[in-house]
Structures are given as C-alpha cells and as structure tokens.
Design a protein around this motif. Sequence first.
Motif, PDB file in Angstrom:
ATOM      1  N   ARG A   2       0.117   4.644  -9.927  1.00  0.00           N
ATOM      2  CA  ARG A   2       0.585   3.257  -9.478  1.00  0.00           C
ATOM      3  C   ARG A   2      -0.382   2.539  -8.381  1.00  0.00           C
ATOM      4  N   SER A   3      -0.023   1.309  -8.586  1.00  0.00           N
ATOM      5  CA  SER A   3      -0.933   0.405  -7.375  1.00  0.00           C
ATOM      6  C   SER A   3      -0.083  -0.550  -6.555  1.00  0.00           C
ATOM      7  N   THR A   4      -0.227  -0.969  -5.468  1.00  0.00           N
ATOM      8  CA  THR A   4       0.525  -2.043  -4.793  1.00  0.00           C
ATOM      9  C   THR A   4      -0.540  -3.164  -4.395  1.00  0.00           C
ATOM     10  N   PRO A   5      -0.713  -3.927  -5.224  1.00  0.00           N
ATOM     11  CA  PRO A   5      -1.867  -5.152  -4.729  1.00  0.00           C
ATOM     12  C   PRO A   5      -0.981  -5.895  -3.524  1.00  0.00           C
ATOM     13  N   SER A   6      -1.778  -6.391  -2.578  1.00  0.00           N
ATOM     14  CA  SER A   6      -1.149  -7.237  -1.649  1.00  0.00           C
ATOM     15  C   SER A   6      -1.353  -8.876  -1.957  1.00  0.00           C
ATOM     16  N   ALA A   7      -0.454  -9.482  -1.728  1.00  0.00           N
ATOM     17  CA  ALA A   7      -0.642 -10.946  -2.048  1.00  0.00           C
ATOM     18  C   ALA A   7      -1.771 -11.449  -1.083  1.00  0.00           C
ATOM     19  N   LEU A   8      -2.129 -10.804  -0.140  1.00  0.00           N
ATOM     20  CA  LEU A   8      -3.480 -11.388   0.354  1.00  0.00           C
ATOM     21  C   LEU A   8      -4.557 -11.391  -0.602  1.00  0.00           C
ATOM     22  N   ARG A   9      -5.164 -12.850  -0.821  1.00  0.00           N
ATOM     23  CA  ARG A   9      -5.892 -12.670  -2.150  1.00  0.00           C
ATOM     24  C   ARG A   9      -7.172 -12.488  -1.692  1.00  0.00           C
ATOM     25  N   VAL A  10      -7.706 -12.513  -0.324  1.00  0.00           N
ATOM     26  CA  VAL A  10      -9.001 -12.257   0.020  1.00  0.00           C
ATOM     27  C   VAL A  10      -9.574 -10.956   0.148  1.00  0.00           C
ATOM     28  N   GLY A  11      -9.637 -10.407  -1.486  1.00  0.00           N
ATOM     29  CA  GLY A  11     -10.179  -8.704  -1.376  1.00  0.00           C
ATOM     30  C   GLY A  11     -11.364  -8.484  -0.880  1.00  0.00           C
ATOM     31  N   SER A  12     -12.311  -9.300  -0.629  1.00  0.00           N
ATOM     32  CA  SER A  12     -13.545  -8.857  -0.025  1.00  0.00           C
ATOM     33  C   SER A  12     -14.129 -10.352   0.559  1.00  0.00           C
ATOM     34  N   PHE A  13     -14.966 -10.027   1.592  1.00  0.00           N
ATOM     35  CA  PHE A  13     -15.695 -11.063   2.161  1.00  0.00           C
ATOM     36  C   PHE A  13     -17.284 -10.551   2.493  1.00  0.00           C
ATOM     37  N   MET A  14     -18.053 -11.436   2.888  1.00  0.00           N
ATOM     38  CA  MET A  14     -19.455 -11.105   2.987  1.00  0.00           C
ATOM     39  C   MET A  14     -19.522 -11.160   4.641  1.00  0.00           C
ATOM     40  N   LEU A  15     -20.083  -9.869   4.988  1.00  0.00           N
ATOM     41  CA  LEU A  15     -20.562  -9.608   6.142  1.00  0.00           C
ATOM     42  C   LEU A  15     -22.156  -9.690   6.423  1.00  0.00           C
ATOM     43  N   GLY A  16     -22.532 -10.983   6.523  1.00  0.00           N
ATOM     44  CA  GLY A  16     -24.102 -11.093   6.259  1.00  0.00           C
ATOM     45  C   GLY A  16     -24.316 -10.802   4.814  1.00  0.00           C
ATOM     46  N   PRO A  17     -25.036  -9.672   4.718  1.00  0.00           N
ATOM     47  CA  PRO A  17     -25.343  -9.800   3.155  1.00  0.00           C
ATOM     48  C   PRO A  17     -24.428  -8.873   2.500  1.00  0.00           C
ATOM     49  N   PHE A  18     -23.780  -8.013   3.233  1.00  0.00           N
ATOM     50  CA  PHE A  18     -22.735  -6.724   2.771  1.00  0.00           C
ATOM     51  C   PHE A  18     -21.541  -7.308   2.255  1.00  0.00           C
ATOM     52  N   PRO A  19     -21.126  -7.182   1.110  1.00  0.00           N
ATOM     53  CA  PRO A  19     -19.631  -7.559   0.680  1.00  0.00           C
ATOM     54  C   PRO A  19     -18.776  -6.217   1.226  1.00  0.00           C
ATOM     55  N   VAL A  20     -17.619  -6.675   2.054  1.00  0.00           N
ATOM     56  CA  VAL A  20     -16.949  -5.754   2.630  1.00  0.00           C
ATOM     57  C   VAL A  20     -15.551  -6.111   2.267  1.00  0.00           C
ATOM     58  N   ASN A  21     -14.874  -4.993   2.008  1.00  0.00           N
ATOM     59  CA  ASN A  21     -13.136  -4.987   1.448  1.00  0.00           C
ATOM     60  C   ASN A  21     -12.369  -5.239   2.634  1.00  0.00           C
ATOM     61  N   SER A  22     -11.668  -6.344   2.683  1.00  0.00           N
ATOM     62  CA  SER A  22     -11.019  -6.894   3.695  1.00  0.00           C
ATOM     63  C   SER A  22      -9.666  -5.831   3.970  1.00  0.00           C
ATOM     64  N   PHE A  23      -9.232  -5.184   2.797  1.00  0.00           N
ATOM     65  CA  PHE A  23      -7.962  -4.338   2.906  1.00  0.00           C
ATOM     66  C   PHE A  23      -8.466  -3.123   3.988  1.00  0.00           C
ATOM     67  N   ARG A  24      -9.940  -2.754   3.768  1.00  0.00           N
ATOM     68  CA  ARG A  24     -10.421  -1.488   4.486  1.00  0.00           C
ATOM     69  C   ARG A  24     -10.604  -1.925   6.110  1.00  0.00           C
ATOM     70  N   VAL A  25     -11.059  -3.098   6.259  1.00  0.00           N
ATOM     71  CA  VAL A  25     -11.158  -3.465   7.389  1.00  0.00           C
ATOM     72  C   VAL A  25      -9.912  -3.593   8.240  1.00  0.00           C
ATOM     73  N   ILE A  26      -8.596  -4.158   7.667  1.00  0.00           N
ATOM     74  CA  ILE A  26      -7.467  -4.144   8.133  1.00  0.00           C
ATOM     75  C   ILE A  26      -7.054  -2.720   8.632  1.00  0.00           C
ATOM     76  N   ALA A  27      -7.105  -1.731   7.471  1.00  0.00           N
ATOM     77  CA  ALA A  27      -6.677  -0.331   7.782  1.00  0.00           C
ATOM     78  C   ALA A  27      -7.371   0.307   8.996  1.00  0.00           C
ATOM     79  N   ALA A  28      -8.703  -0.006   9.156  1.00  0.00           N
ATOM     80  CA  ALA A  28      -9.617   0.451  10.103  1.00  0.00           C
ATOM     81  C   ALA A  28      -9.399  -0.139  11.522  1.00  0.00           C
ATOM     82  N   ALA A  29      -8.933  -1.355  11.618  1.00  0.00           N
ATOM     83  CA  ALA A  29      -8.733  -1.975  12.723  1.00  0.00           C
ATOM     84  C   ALA A  29      -7.429  -1.496  13.375  1.00  0.00           C
ATOM     85  N   ALA A  30      -6.493  -1.514  12.281  1.00  0.00           N
ATOM     86  CA  ALA A  30      -5.126  -0.811  12.643  1.00  0.00           C
ATOM     87  C   ALA A  30      -5.163   0.304  13.089  1.00  0.00           C
TER      88      ALA A  30
END
Lengths: 421, 295
Positions: free
Chosen positions: B127-155
């Motif tokens: 199963r999967s549980t997609p979040s309504a947060l549509r910004v799945g990834s963003f560019m940190l300089g030249p690197f595509p970064v998964n925003s969900f992972r950033v949230i989990a790491a920050a949390a």
Amino acid sequence: MTPDSKRRATLRTIVAAGSMLLVVSGNAGAQAIVKIGCVLPLSGGSAALGNQTRVGVMAAVEQINAAGGIKAMGGAKLQALFGDSQSKADVGVSETERLIQRENVAVLCGAFNSAVTFPATELAERNKTPWVVVGAVKDEITERGFRYVFRINNKATYDAREQLDAMALLAKETGKSVQRLALFYESGDWGRSHAANIRKLAAERKIGIILDEPAPPNQVDFTSQLLKIRSAKPDALILALYTPDHLLFTRQLAEQRLDLTFGVHSAGGGAEDPSFYAAIDASMTAYYFVQEDWQVDILDTNQDPLLLDADRRARALLGYGMSASVALGLAATYVIGDALERAGSAERDKLRDAIAATDLSSGPALFTGYQRIKFDSAGQNTFAHGVVSENLGGKRRAIWPSENRAADTRPVWPVPAWARR
Amino acid sequence: MDPYILTYAWLNGILVGAMLGGIALGLSLIFGVLRIVNFAHGSFLMLALYTAFWLQKLGGIDPYLSVPIAAPLMFALGYCVQCIVIGPLIRRERALVVEPISALLLTAGVCILIDNLALMAFGPNVRSTPSALRVGSFMLGPFPVNSFRVIAAAAALVLATGVWLWLAHTDMGRAIRATAQNRDAAAMSGIDVPLVYNVTFGLGCALVGVMGCLIAPFIPITPQVGLTFGIKSFIVVVLGGIGSIAGSLVGGIVIGLFESLAAQFVATPTASIFSLGLFILILLMRPQGLMGAAK
C-alpha cells in the motif's frame, strides 16, 4: 455343520462383506477427491503475488468441479491444499514435505519464488510426486534431469531473450536502438539468474552493460543506486525487483526525474503486480515496459466466459482483476485437470506420465496468452512466451510480439524526458 | 568519482541517516530505561504506517495530519503492551527469577504476533499513502531533494531535542532518568517504577508513531516493512550508544552516510556488509557506542 462352526462361518461372511465394503468405500473416497498441493508465498515479501496465484488455482478448481469434476475418474472433485512458503526456502521445503507426507497430495504446484521452488521440487522428485511449476523462472529448475518437474511458464532465459527481442523490434521499427544497458535486480535466485541471462545475450547482440547492480531485499532508500544509474548514463534500465522494492524504486526514480532515453524495462516482479499500480501515481509508471507471462490486455480481445469468471473472482477476492500470477495459477490447475482426465487416475506415476504427454492448443490453460503447452524432455513448456507491454496513456498495452499487439497500439520509442511529459 | 555524485551521496546519507535515527529514538529510550531490547520496534512502526494509511483511506486525513491521532494511539498501545505483557516479567525479574533474555524473547513474540495479525487484517498487498503535499521534490542547488525525506529528517531532529528537553526538565523526565540509572534506588526514593516503565514504553511507541506517519508518504507499506527498520534501528541504537538520545541521531547519520557513500564504490549488498563491519569495529573500540557513557 455344528451351530458353533455355523456361527463362525456367518461371522467370516460378515467380516468379509464388511472388509469389501470398506475397500469399495475407500476406493470411492479416494476417487471422490483429488488433492492438489500448492506451495506459495502467502506471507512474506512476495505474498501479494502468491495470493494472486492462489486465487487462480481456486478459480480453476471451482470451475472444473462445477463442470462435473474429472469425468474419467467418475466425476472426482479437485481439492486444492495450500502451503505458505513465506518466500523462504526452508519453510517451502517443510510445507512441501507436509503436503506430500501428511496430506498425501497427488500432485504439487508452486512455488513462485525460484529460491523456494528449486529445493522444494527436489523433495518432490525424491518422493516421486509430480510438480507443476508456477511462476518460478530459474533455468536450472527444469535442467536437472528430473522426471517429475514440469514448467508451463517461461524460464529465465526466455524472459531475458524476450526483453532484448522487444528492444530489437522497436529498434527495427524506428531505427533507434539501445546501446548501453543498466541492470538492477533483487539479489535472490530470480534476479541473479535474470541478470546472468541478460549479460550473456547482450554480449551476443553487442549491447554494452554499463551498470550491473544487485539490491538487497526490502530497502528503505534507493537514492544511492539511482545516483549510480544517473552517473552511468544508460540508454535503458532493466529491472527485476519484487513489489515493495519496485514501488519505492519507481517513486524515487520519478521524484529524481531520472531520464532514460529508452525507458525502464521490468521483468515481471513488482511491475506485473496489480497492487503495485494501485499504490502508485499513474504518471510515475508512464512508458514502463513490462515483460510477463500474461498478455495484460487480453480481456480486450478474449471474452471467454471462464476467463471472465476468473477475472470476476479475482476482483472479488483481491480488489483487482486478472494478473500474470492469477493466470498462471489457473493455467497450472487446468493442465493438472487435463492430465487427470487422460490418466484416469490420481496415482502419482500415472499422473506424471500424463502431464509429460500434455499437448494443449486450446482451452483455459492458455489464458496466459500462449498458443500451446507441450513439455520437452526436461519438463519445460517450449511454447511458453511472455508478452511485453508498454504503459501508454495510462493503459498497459501489449507491444511484443507483434502478433499480440492490438491494431491501435503505437509504441512510444524513445520515451519522452520527464520535462516533456 | 564525480564530485556531483559524491556530494549528492553525502546529502542523501545525512537525510536517510537522520530519518533512521528518528525511528530508532523510541527504541533507544526503551533500551536505556527498561534495559529491554524491544524486538517489536519495527512492528510498532508498521502499525503506525498502517494507521496513517487507514486514516487517509477512511477519513481522507493526510499522513502529516494523522500525527496527532497516531501518536496518542501508539502511546496507549505501548503503555498497554508494557503494562500487560512485559510488566509481569519485569516484576519477576526484580525477584531475580528471570533472565533479561526472556524480555527479548517476549518482545520477539509480540513482533511475530503483530506482524501476522497485520497480515491477516490488512492482507499482503503493498500500500501507499501519498500526502496531499504536492511538492514531492525540490532543487537544492543542482540536487533534486525529496521534500518528504527532508521533513522526516527535520522532524527527527525536533523530536530528539524535544525528548531531551522533556527528560531534563520535567518531573516524569527526571523520574525516567533516575530509573534508568538505578531502578532500585529510584523505587526507594518514592518513584513509581512500574508507571515510569509504562510511560517510557508508551513514549517510545509514540515517537515511532510520529515517525511512522512522517515516513508514510514515501515508504511502501506491507505487513513486513517493520523488520527492515527494526534491524536498522537496533544497529543505530547500539552504534550511537544505548539510551543516548543524541547518540541515536549520530548513529543513524553514521550508518546512513556510510551506506550511501560506500554504495557509490561497491555493490549495495557489499556496502551493507561493510556497514556491519563498521558497526563491529566501532563497538570493539567503543563498546558503549559513539555517544554512550562508559560504565
């Protein structure tokens, strides 16, 4: 005759009659039910696919029983008994032992995972119990000189050949061919065997393998591997992963917007599992190529009532319709049913000979999309073939072989970059 | 090696490592206070993932918004498991009847029970549980970064800081620390040790409940998903130092970084073997773990 000897004579008659009755009823009991044992991963990493196969087996058993059972055996009914391998070789072997020794099954089927099927079929061979392989593709399963092991579906070599054949067909049609391949596969028997075959065939066809990477099962992150793929810059990626890993990998590939000119080519596994598509956004699997033992759009052209019935049962039990695993479970059971009709007996040796003599060119056993089922001396159905589909416009359409391609299917090759989707 | 890829591997290693550290927090807390290896830690994470899944499926609640529901639920579950299943064993252990290994076996039993109940209840499908947060990834300089992972790491960082502050400045926190140091002395000082145990176990599960909801948007959910995280958490906790809150994060980041970087040079299964080698090496040099206090 004294009254005493008369009484003894009467007693003897009663005992004899009783024993005959027991023998007759015993025989009638044995004829009334034919037990088919099926070892499948009903829990563990490939449980979704194991349960789909189970639905296929059950659908076929119920269809055969509803149609009057095995007529050559006086309408004997089939009974499917399942063993859960948990996708583990040792558990699969002990379940096989249980089904053979305790349940006294006439024939076995399963076990989806090559790593389980390989040792489990060895046990079946030792116990002279025929085994109809379902799903497992490791070549050596039918290359050990065994007499009791038969495989309806593709072996790994066929899967690999078909993936490269599909690429060659598309190259022929468009003039654009794959030169640099990356391989990424689960590190069990299936993945390694598939990769070895691709390596061998790619070398013959002068296609370069520029990345060759196994993956441990149940990963929590694939970024490192995606980075490796990104830095290798392949034209196309061949994948062999089970469902949870396939899901995670696909998502991360889409999120990283990793462009592959000729796309992702999956050898069944997670990409043939309907629960995979239910769990992922359709845009992430656009243009996916999937090779599997099942023509995924067959319901568009084949409206056989038994196929529709199996599809309905699958929807009721699984929440989605027919899949490769459902079709293979169904096919194996129909092959066993056909052999029982011809053998007229559930005796293991007779049944083995009947399975070996199988030659089917019509009927529900061919719902997978094959034209024929006939085993070679090693027990492999040499007429098995998969169908490669491409996910076009949100629908998975057969593109290879060209005979299975619908008139309105136009493969997209090369696939568009993420920025242009 | 391409510097771009190497930098990306660093970045990713830290993100994944912090996430692993956050997941291991609860295990570290339970380990440090109760001296129990909670083998069912991964199973509790799996339950949290399913909680997020069902809340979304039935109530349309986004996995991020399900945190305030899942955390108390998981707290209650942990509290009950400690109270009903492990408590009696600890009471016997105080009388020096039971070896600590039986607690490990007991939680292993809880793990098998939960995993199989989940399989029966939820089925084997992924199963999967997609979040309504549509910004799945963003560019940190030249690197595509998964925003969900950033949230989990920050949390994970926020949770670790929160737990540390709570342990340092509240009565219950002090009671927990006292119990961790010496349960008999704590009991003699009037601390209700069984209550402290229940609360600690509950808190450990609540922490994993929070992390479960936060990783739900990017982790495939199956009844077996807990096992992988359970084993990783165990390595992270031992590496970082048993019972050390900061150690949990440090351990996670060390493992995450090491696996991410090593995987760029060798095949991933080999990288995993090397990370276990690193684990053994660090423990040989620092048996108390990276951040653990020597005894």
